[in-house]
Design an enzyme around this catalytic site. Sequence first.
Site, PDB file in Angstrom:
ATOM      1  N   GLY A   1      37.048  34.273  31.332  1.00 31.73           N
ATOM      2  CA  GLY A   1      36.192  33.343  31.907  1.00 31.73           C
ATOM      3  C   GLY A   1      35.221  34.069  32.655  1.00 31.73           C
ATOM      4  N   ALA A   2      35.502  34.968  33.616  1.00 27.83           N
ATOM      5  CA  ALA A   2      34.195  35.672  34.311  1.00 27.83           C
ATOM      6  C   ALA A   2      35.095  36.751  35.056  1.00 27.83           C
ATOM      7  CB  ALA A   2      33.850  34.409  35.487  1.00 27.83           C
TER       8      ALA A   2
ATOM      9  N   GLU B   1      35.089  39.341  38.752  1.00 23.23           N
ATOM     10  CA  GLU B   1      34.593  39.238  40.266  1.00 23.23           C
ATOM     11  C   GLU B   1      34.100  40.604  40.420  1.00 23.23           C
ATOM     12  OE1 GLU B   1      37.754  39.370  38.873  1.00 23.23           O
ATOM     13  OE2 GLU B   1      39.283  40.085  40.315  1.00 23.23           O
ATOM     14  N   ASN B   2      33.560  41.505  39.840  1.00 22.65           N
ATOM     15  CA  ASN B   2      33.023  42.710  40.085  1.00 22.65           C
ATOM     16  C   ASN B   2      32.310  42.631  41.534  1.00 22.65           C
ATOM     17  OD1 ASN B   2      33.449  43.762  37.338  1.00 22.65           O
ATOM     18  ND2 ASN B   2      31.622  42.298  36.715  1.00 22.65           N
TER      19      ASN B   2
ATOM     20  N   HIS C   1      36.246  30.493  42.140  1.00 24.75           N
ATOM     21  CA  HIS C   1      37.246  31.506  42.032  1.00 24.75           C
ATOM     22  C   HIS C   1      37.008  32.924  42.283  1.00 24.75           C
ATOM     23  CE1 HIS C   1      41.108  33.119  40.118  1.00 24.75           C
ATOM     24  NE2 HIS C   1      40.380  33.942  39.546  1.00 24.75           N
ATOM     25  N   GLU C   2      35.892  33.354  41.438  1.00 27.82           N
ATOM     26  CA  GLU C   2      35.258  34.679  41.462  1.00 27.82           C
ATOM     27  C   GLU C   2      34.518  35.160  42.761  1.00 27.82           C
ATOM     28  OE1 GLU C   2      36.208  36.394  38.859  1.00 27.82           O
ATOM     29  OE2 GLU C   2      36.627  34.425  37.805  1.00 27.82           O
TER      30      GLU C   2
ATOM     31  N   HIS D   1      37.445  35.833  45.159  1.00 31.26           N
ATOM     32  CA  HIS D   1      37.980  37.264  45.014  1.00 31.26           C
ATOM     33  C   HIS D   1      37.477  38.369  45.903  1.00 31.26           C
ATOM     34  CE1 HIS D   1      41.134  37.288  41.878  1.00 31.26           C
ATOM     35  NE2 HIS D   1      40.077  36.746  40.916  1.00 31.26           N
TER      36      HIS D   1
ATOM     37  N   GLU E   1      45.413  37.115  41.860  1.00 29.89           N
ATOM     38  CA  GLU E   1      44.814  35.915  41.133  1.00 29.89           C
ATOM     39  C   GLU E   1      46.032  34.800  41.544  1.00 29.89           C
ATOM     40  OE1 GLU E   1      42.720  36.000  39.232  1.00 29.89           O
ATOM     41  OE2 GLU E   1      42.604  38.168  38.884  1.00 29.89           O
TER      42      GLU E   1
END
Length: 876
Positions: A268-269, A271-272, A304-305, A308, A327
């Site tokens: 999905g994506a 979180e860098n 969500h990202e 994180h 997570e």
Amino acid sequence: MRDAEPKAIHLSDYRPPAWLVDKVDLDFSLHPSQTRVTSKLSLRRNPAGALGAPVVLDGDGLTLVRLAIDGKPMAGPSFEATPDRLTLAHPPADAFVLEIETLVDPTANTQLMGLYRTSSNYCTQCEPEGFRRITYYPDRPDVLSVFTTRVEADEAESPVLLGNGNLVESGKVDGTSRHYAVWHDPWPKPSYLFALVGGRLAKISDSFLTRSGREVELGIYVEHGKEARAGYAMDALKRSMRWDEEAFGREYDLDVFNIVAVSDFNMGAMENKGLNVFNDKYVLATPETATDADYSGIEGVIAHEYFHNWTGNRITCRDWFQLCLKEGLTVFRDQEFSSDERSRPVKRIADVRALKAAQFTEDQGPLAHPVRPETYREINNFYTATVYEKGAEVVRMLKTLLGEAGFRAGMDLYFERHDGEAATIEDFVASFADATGRDLSQFALWYAQSGTPVLTVSGAWDAEAGTYRLDVAQEVPPTPGQPTKKPMLIPLALGLVGPDGRDQPLALGNVPVENGVVEVSEARQSFLFTGLDARPVPSLNRGFSAPVNLVSDLTEADRVFLAAHDADPFNRFDAIQRIALEMLKTGARTGSLPATEALVTAARAILADTTLDAAFKAQALALPGEGEVARELAKDVDPDAVFAARKTLRLAMGTALEGAFATTYSAMAATGPFSPDASSAGRRALRNLSLDFLAVTGSAEGIARAKAQFEAADNMTDRITALAVLTQHEVPEREAALQAFYDRFERDALVIDKWFTLQAQIAAPGTLDRIKDLMLHPAFSLGNPNRVRSLVGAFAATNPTQFNRADGAGHEFVTDVVLTLDGKNPQVAARLLASFKTFRQLEPVRRASAERALRKVAETPGLSPDVADIATRALG
Ligand code: 0A1
Ligand code: ZN
């Protein structure tokens, strides 16, 4: 290539790293096939590591060009380099700088792990073990370092150059067509959070003022021409940033926050740090192209990202066994955010539906594993519903047990103690135990024991004493590697509903029950509720307070009563769903559906109830899916019988409630221009549910209504639902509408994915041939994960009758695709193969065909570790 038969890795074997990296300076000279990566690692022996250990760095398919120590070139036997490892058996000192130059080919990278190209841009994906495909490094999450990254590229090819952290310098490379940018991230981080992006991208900009006054520059980068589609994502980002300050006291910590949307992405994506990379499906939306589900998906994934940044980045995981630490907690946080932004009960219902569909099935099959696994062969295969969704449920239960204030105190202590560290589940649980003084050792079993507990509950009313005794038994079924289990600590929220429909007081031995939650902690336990005037109907596991399978002695009449009166909206939903589910199970088992009156009456009452919001009604009236019925049947499932039972029930409801659905269809018509807000989306959901029921008989009138809606729709939700209704009927309008839809959205890949999915879902024998044809369609590509998921993934996961065709052709087709795809993208191939996880619940003929297909995969030489691991475990 990595080891094809990787060894099992065990949590119990964890050892601290022998060497630390104080800082790392990276230099990327981007080139389509020969990108040069220079890395300068400031290595230091870890005083807590193994004495005298060599330096061993991870690699994956790397080509080494040059090595130097403290500026001096290294040669010959002083090191050993293979594509997968760099070893310095005799490090020159306890601290030194190691310079490594590697060459990588981003264009050849079809796995989409490490540095790869997407739409001719450059991007990276490093979680969990992608960084080692870029350069040699201690690629494990407990090695935290400060990264500075210089990216250089041809200016015309890559005018945009992005990295983690803040931009510190940029300019032209004298006398060339190249330019560069230097990014510095002051926050120590593990390598899996590294990212860079280079390419031709358009930017939408905004800013956010944190509550302590830091001005953050926000950017979302998309393909040129798609800028207008990123507005909703930007809005969701700003709302997420504010919410994390308010709900958890967490502020953003850099001057820049960038998001890049790419069209080729395995998940999905990601979180860098300071540079999130997204599957463009979770960024781009316009009313014409995105459904309400897409909008809420964007909101949820953006949140969500972003969340994180604290739960995952500032506090990261010690090792990959602790994946749920970031997570599960972050899913819980994004669910809470969406609940606050939308309707809490409706969000809870949607989350529980998804949990049961994905996680309960996983927990009941051969791929079951604990929320925190203790062993794995391929970590890529543990980004699962159990780690994510059940992991979130565990955090939610913690909150239910400790209360709002206790939960917040525990979270605050967790942030205070572990900021800047790589932590474990033990650290997390200890923060809550220490903040509240509670012993959470039994609760921690939720992380260790796999399987969905079964809670069997029966009630006994004593009119004379005015008491109601609830007898509760719990059992956790055996799962792979775990034949026996211990009793769990289960927070059971409940109410006792009196004959007037109101909650009676809830007291145990005359002591009021706090928050309406009792704690089940033993294998068998009784609760004696006192001070009651009349025989209550128990409303159990309110709000789905614990992720358990509940077996109760409630009658259908009790459920009709709860569906009408329960003060807990989740249980109103659950009561009506349970009535339908029991009918569908009987229908599938016996071939004849029980009487539908009770359900029709309950549904009619819900439709007419003016106190309920439309989104809730739509959830309550959407019948349990085929997958849910199959899961409840648990063995000897004939998907055709499940489908037939469901169709009969849909017909019965559609016919009996035709008038009510017609009224609702008109009443829910839009009153103004499109808006993606929750209340408007709820009205569309209920209207579209009515449309579906009104067309269920395939009557000319029903089909005409769907066709009219398809043609007149001003938004994707209405258009695609009308098209879905048409595609499920064998009518001439179907092909014409599919063609019209294709012509209209031909140039929009994300919309064409919906077109693929609808066709993959048709429950008719011609579907498999249709899918085979569609795989040859110019819009289809095995190289793009979204395309594969939209066609083949949707077929395997959401078309049970055709995937499980009795002649085995569906199974064979999917495993053939898995084998072809495995050479390109093992992660996506393995995920596709995981759709076989429920095969043991099928009736013998289909079970045998699935097993044959899985064996064929397992016996194929040269499998990726990803696919080999799923095949082996699925066959168990
Ligand atoms: N941490 C991400 C999930 C993710 C995992 C692996 C990926 O690459 C294969 C990409 C993303 C999240 O939870 O959003
Ligand atoms: Zn995540």
